[in-house]
Motif scaffolding. Structure first.
Motif, PDB file in Angstrom:
ATOM      1  N   VAL A 262     -28.208  13.499  30.227  1.00 54.10           N
ATOM      2  CA  VAL A 262     -28.766  14.428  29.241  1.00 54.10           C
ATOM      3  C   VAL A 262     -28.856  13.665  27.935  1.00 54.10           C
ATOM      4  CG1 VAL A 262     -27.947  16.555  30.320  1.00 54.10           C
ATOM      5  CG2 VAL A 262     -26.486  15.365  28.685  1.00 54.10           C
ATOM      6  N   SER A 263     -29.843  14.019  27.132  1.00 60.18           N
ATOM      7  CA  SER A 263     -29.966  13.351  25.843  1.00 60.18           C
ATOM      8  C   SER A 263     -30.619  14.279  24.838  1.00 60.18           C
ATOM      9  CB  SER A 263     -30.785  12.055  25.970  1.00 60.18           C
ATOM     10  OG  SER A 263     -32.130  12.358  26.295  1.00 60.18           O
ATOM     11  N   GLY A 264     -30.418  13.963  23.605  1.00 52.13           N
ATOM     12  CA  GLY A 264     -31.031  14.725  22.529  1.00 52.13           C
ATOM     13  C   GLY A 264     -30.621  14.168  21.182  1.00 52.13           C
ATOM     14  N   GLN A 265     -31.349  14.563  20.171  1.00 50.11           N
ATOM     15  CA  GLN A 265     -31.012  14.120  18.823  1.00 50.11           C
ATOM     16  C   GLN A 265     -29.928  15.021  18.251  1.00 50.11           C
ATOM     17  OE1 GLN A 265     -35.174  13.859  17.270  1.00 50.11           O
ATOM     18  NE2 GLN A 265     -34.538  11.775  16.747  1.00 50.11           N
ATOM     19  N   LEU A 266     -29.040  14.411  17.463  1.00 54.47           N
ATOM     20  CA  LEU A 266     -27.913  15.153  16.899  1.00 54.47           C
ATOM     21  C   LEU A 266     -28.296  15.958  15.662  1.00 54.47           C
ATOM     22  CD1 LEU A 266     -25.001  12.552  17.126  1.00 54.47           C
ATOM     23  CD2 LEU A 266     -25.578  14.405  18.693  1.00 54.47           C
ATOM     24  N   GLY A 267     -29.352  15.545  14.962  1.00 52.92           N
ATOM     25  CA  GLY A 267     -29.702  16.143  13.680  1.00 52.92           C
ATOM     26  C   GLY A 267     -29.456  15.125  12.575  1.00 52.92           C
ATOM     27  N   SER A 268     -29.841  15.470  11.392  1.00 55.13           N
ATOM     28  CA  SER A 268     -29.793  14.519  10.272  1.00 55.13           C
ATOM     29  C   SER A 268     -28.374  14.130   9.869  1.00 55.13           C
ATOM     30  CB  SER A 268     -30.497  15.113   9.054  1.00 55.13           C
ATOM     31  OG  SER A 268     -31.877  15.249   9.322  1.00 55.13           O
ATOM     32  N   VAL A 269     -28.171  12.826   9.807  1.00 58.88           N
ATOM     33  CA  VAL A 269     -26.937  12.238   9.270  1.00 58.88           C
ATOM     34  C   VAL A 269     -27.343  11.561   7.966  1.00 58.88           C
ATOM     35  CG1 VAL A 269     -25.112  10.539   9.638  1.00 58.88           C
ATOM     36  CG2 VAL A 269     -25.991  11.872  11.578  1.00 58.88           C
ATOM     37  N   THR A 270     -26.625  11.837   6.885  1.00 59.66           N
ATOM     38  CA  THR A 270     -26.996  11.289   5.579  1.00 59.66           C
ATOM     39  C   THR A 270     -25.799  10.642   4.900  1.00 59.66           C
ATOM     40  OG1 THR A 270     -28.689  12.978   5.267  1.00 59.66           O
ATOM     41  CG2 THR A 270     -27.948  11.827   3.295  1.00 59.66           C
ATOM     42  N   VAL A 271     -25.991   9.419   4.446  1.00 61.72           N
ATOM     43  CA  VAL A 271     -25.008   8.748   3.577  1.00 61.72           C
ATOM     44  C   VAL A 271     -25.551   8.822   2.164  1.00 61.72           C
ATOM     45  CG1 VAL A 271     -23.952   6.550   2.943  1.00 61.72           C
ATOM     46  CG2 VAL A 271     -24.116   7.199   5.345  1.00 61.72           C
ATOM     47  N   THR A 272     -24.704   9.276   1.244  1.00 56.48           N
ATOM     48  CA  THR A 272     -25.054   9.345  -0.168  1.00 56.48           C
ATOM     49  C   THR A 272     -24.065   8.500  -0.947  1.00 56.48           C
ATOM     50  OG1 THR A 272     -25.912  11.579   0.125  1.00 56.48           O
ATOM     51  CG2 THR A 272     -25.448  10.875  -2.133  1.00 56.48           C
ATOM     52  N   ASP A 273     -24.580   7.463  -1.588  1.00 56.33           N
ATOM     53  CA  ASP A 273     -23.751   6.556  -2.377  1.00 56.33           C
ATOM     54  C   ASP A 273     -24.052   6.803  -3.853  1.00 56.33           C
ATOM     55  OD1 ASP A 273     -22.357   4.520  -3.552  1.00 56.33           O
ATOM     56  OD2 ASP A 273     -23.324   2.897  -2.440  1.00 56.33           O
ATOM     57  N   ALA A 274     -23.142   7.507  -4.524  1.00 63.52           N
ATOM     58  CA  ALA A 274     -23.316   7.835  -5.946  1.00 63.52           C
ATOM     59  C   ALA A 274     -22.320   7.055  -6.805  1.00 63.52           C
ATOM     60  CB  ALA A 274     -23.143   9.336  -6.155  1.00 63.52           C
ATOM     61  N   ARG A 275     -21.895   5.879  -6.318  1.00 64.00           N
ATOM     62  CA  ARG A 275     -20.900   5.087  -7.053  1.00 64.00           C
ATOM     63  C   ARG A 275     -21.511   4.278  -8.191  1.00 64.00           C
ATOM     64  NH1 ARG A 275     -18.450   1.870  -2.129  1.00 64.00           N
ATOM     65  NH2 ARG A 275     -20.701   1.763  -1.727  1.00 64.00           N
TER      66      ARG A 275
ATOM     67  N   SER B  16     -23.572   2.546  12.813  1.00 66.72           N
ATOM     68  CA  SER B  16     -24.720   3.440  12.991  1.00 66.72           C
ATOM     69  C   SER B  16     -25.815   3.163  11.962  1.00 66.72           C
ATOM     70  CB  SER B  16     -24.296   4.900  12.925  1.00 66.72           C
ATOM     71  OG  SER B  16     -23.627   5.174  11.718  1.00 66.72           O
ATOM     72  N   TYR B  17     -25.414   2.769  10.765  1.00 69.58           N
ATOM     73  CA  TYR B  17     -26.390   2.429   9.733  1.00 69.58           C
ATOM     74  C   TYR B  17     -25.690   1.618   8.656  1.00 69.58           C
ATOM     75  CZ  TYR B  17     -31.276   3.218   8.893  1.00 69.58           C
ATOM     76  OH  TYR B  17     -32.629   3.037   8.851  1.00 69.58           O
ATOM     77  N   GLY B  18     -26.464   0.871   7.865  1.00 67.50           N
ATOM     78  CA  GLY B  18     -25.844   0.081   6.808  1.00 67.50           C
ATOM     79  C   GLY B  18     -26.782  -0.190   5.648  1.00 67.50           C
ATOM     80  N   LEU B  19     -26.164  -0.492   4.512  1.00 67.96           N
ATOM     81  CA  LEU B  19     -26.902  -0.906   3.319  1.00 67.96           C
ATOM     82  C   LEU B  19     -26.298  -2.212   2.832  1.00 67.96           C
ATOM     83  CD1 LEU B  19     -28.848  -0.268   0.821  1.00 67.96           C
ATOM     84  CD2 LEU B  19     -26.754   0.456  -0.295  1.00 67.96           C
ATOM     85  N   ALA B  20     -27.157  -3.173   2.514  1.00 71.73           N
ATOM     86  CA  ALA B  20     -26.726  -4.453   1.939  1.00 71.73           C
ATOM     87  C   ALA B  20     -27.581  -4.738   0.711  1.00 71.73           C
ATOM     88  CB  ALA B  20     -26.877  -5.577   2.959  1.00 71.73           C
ATOM     89  N   ALA B  21     -27.049  -5.533  -0.193  1.00 72.53           N
ATOM     90  CA  ALA B  21     -27.778  -5.986  -1.386  1.00 72.53           C
ATOM     91  C   ALA B  21     -28.361  -4.836  -2.198  1.00 72.53           C
ATOM     92  CB  ALA B  21     -28.874  -6.981  -0.993  1.00 72.53           C
ATOM     93  N   GLY B  22     -27.615  -3.746  -2.284  1.00 68.86           N
ATOM     94  CA  GLY B  22     -28.075  -2.597  -3.050  1.00 68.86           C
ATOM     95  C   GLY B  22     -27.649  -2.677  -4.511  1.00 68.86           C
ATOM     96  N   THR B  23     -28.262  -1.830  -5.316  1.00 68.55           N
ATOM     97  CA  THR B  23     -27.909  -1.703  -6.724  1.00 68.55           C
ATOM     98  C   THR B  23     -27.992  -0.236  -7.115  1.00 68.55           C
ATOM     99  OG1 THR B  23     -28.800  -3.878  -7.255  1.00 68.55           O
ATOM    100  CG2 THR B  23     -28.504  -2.369  -9.087  1.00 68.55           C
ATOM    101  N   GLY B  24     -26.941   0.276  -7.751  1.00 67.62           N
ATOM    102  CA  GLY B  24     -26.963   1.656  -8.223  1.00 67.62           C
ATOM    103  C   GLY B  24     -26.836   2.660  -7.091  1.00 67.62           C
ATOM    104  N   ASN B  25     -27.228   3.893  -7.377  1.00 67.19           N
ATOM    105  CA  ASN B  25     -27.132   4.963  -6.394  1.00 67.19           C
ATOM    106  C   ASN B  25     -28.199   4.815  -5.311  1.00 67.19           C
ATOM    107  OD1 ASN B  25     -25.059   5.980  -7.904  1.00 67.19           O
ATOM    108  ND2 ASN B  25     -26.178   7.724  -8.698  1.00 67.19           N
ATOM    109  N   ASN B  26     -27.866   5.269  -4.100  1.00 69.36           N
ATOM    110  CA  ASN B  26     -28.782   5.157  -2.971  1.00 69.36           C
ATOM    111  C   ASN B  26     -28.396   6.167  -1.901  1.00 69.36           C
ATOM    112  OD1 ASN B  26     -26.904   3.729  -0.908  1.00 69.36           O
ATOM    113  ND2 ASN B  26     -26.642   2.617  -2.832  1.00 69.36           N
ATOM    114  N   SER B  27     -29.278   6.350  -0.941  1.00 69.44           N
ATOM    115  CA  SER B  27     -28.964   7.224   0.192  1.00 69.44           C
ATOM    116  C   SER B  27     -29.846   6.849   1.383  1.00 69.44           C
ATOM    117  CB  SER B  27     -29.186   8.699  -0.169  1.00 69.44           C
ATOM    118  OG  SER B  27     -30.562   8.946  -0.372  1.00 69.44           O
ATOM    119  N   ALA B  28     -29.374   7.223   2.559  1.00 70.44           N
ATOM    120  CA  ALA B  28     -30.148   7.020   3.784  1.00 70.44           C
ATOM    121  C   ALA B  28     -29.888   8.191   4.721  1.00 70.44           C
ATOM    122  CB  ALA B  28     -29.769   5.713   4.462  1.00 70.44           C
ATOM    123  N   THR B  29     -30.943   8.620   5.408  1.00 69.72           N
ATOM    124  CA  THR B  29     -30.841   9.697   6.400  1.00 69.72           C
ATOM    125  C   THR B  29     -31.473   9.222   7.695  1.00 69.72           C
ATOM    126  OG1 THR B  29     -30.991  11.380   4.669  1.00 69.72           O
ATOM    127  CG2 THR B  29     -31.477  12.089   6.918  1.00 69.72           C
TER     128      THR B  29
END
Length: 190
Positions: free
Chosen positions: A70-83, A150-163
């Protein structure tokens, strides 16, 4: 020609007018000079927040027969980086428990090693940096019997997010018994 008469003291009035004119020029020149500049030191601060992850509270993968999947999508996963970091980076991870029904005997358990995950491409990103899925396509799916990226951010600057909207695939053992199986998929970020 200016009047050159004598004044009450017997001096020529022309000299008095010349001195008065010279004084008027000096006073006028002094009035034209600008004042010294005034400096104001101004400060402000940029506030920082936290690094957080949000996930769906539940998901259903439907039903399947023993020996199938069985398979299916879990729904939106969001990382919010407000550091608000000068150099921002984070890694989201995922793992799973086994899935059980009834009393959780061997025949009533689907091991986490039978649960595969792939993140897919981001559905949305914001901010600066290099966003990278842990498993961009189904062919790269990984079992969740151990923690996976599951997901990653490299070489970022400031606030960011990914879904992203990950897909879960569960291989149902041929020996699995009838029942509603439940388990937990856990996402974290650091």
């Amino acid at each position: 020609m200016p009047f050159q008469g004598l004044d009450d003291e017997g001096e020529f009035m022309r000299i008095r007018y010349s001195v008065a004119a010279a004084v008027a020029v000096v006073v006028a020149a002094a009035g034209v000079a600008s004042a010294a500049p005034g400096d104001t030191a101004v400060t402000f601060s940029v506030s920082s927040g936290s690094l957080a992850i949000s996930v769906p509270s539940s998901a259903s993968l439907g039903s399947g027969l023993p020996g199938n999947s069985v398979s299916g999508q879990l729904g939106s996963v969001t990382v919010t980086d407000a550091r608000a970091l000068l150099t921002a980076a984070w890694t989201a991870s995922v793992t799973s428990t086994s899935f059980k029904t009834g009393g959780g005997t061997a025949a009533e358990t689907v091991a986490a090693s039978a649960v595969s995950y792939w993140s897919g491409a981001a559905t949305a990103t914001s901010g600066l940096g290099v966003f990278t899925p842990g498993q961009a396509t189904a062919i790269l799916a990984q079992t969740l019997d151990t923690s996976r990226t599951s997901y990653g951010l490299a070489a970022g600057t400031g606030n960011n997010s990914a879904t992203w909207n990950p897909t879960l695939v569960v291989a149902i053992p041929a020996s699995a018994v009838n029942g509603a199986y439940a388990g937990t998929v856990t996402h974290s970020v650091a």
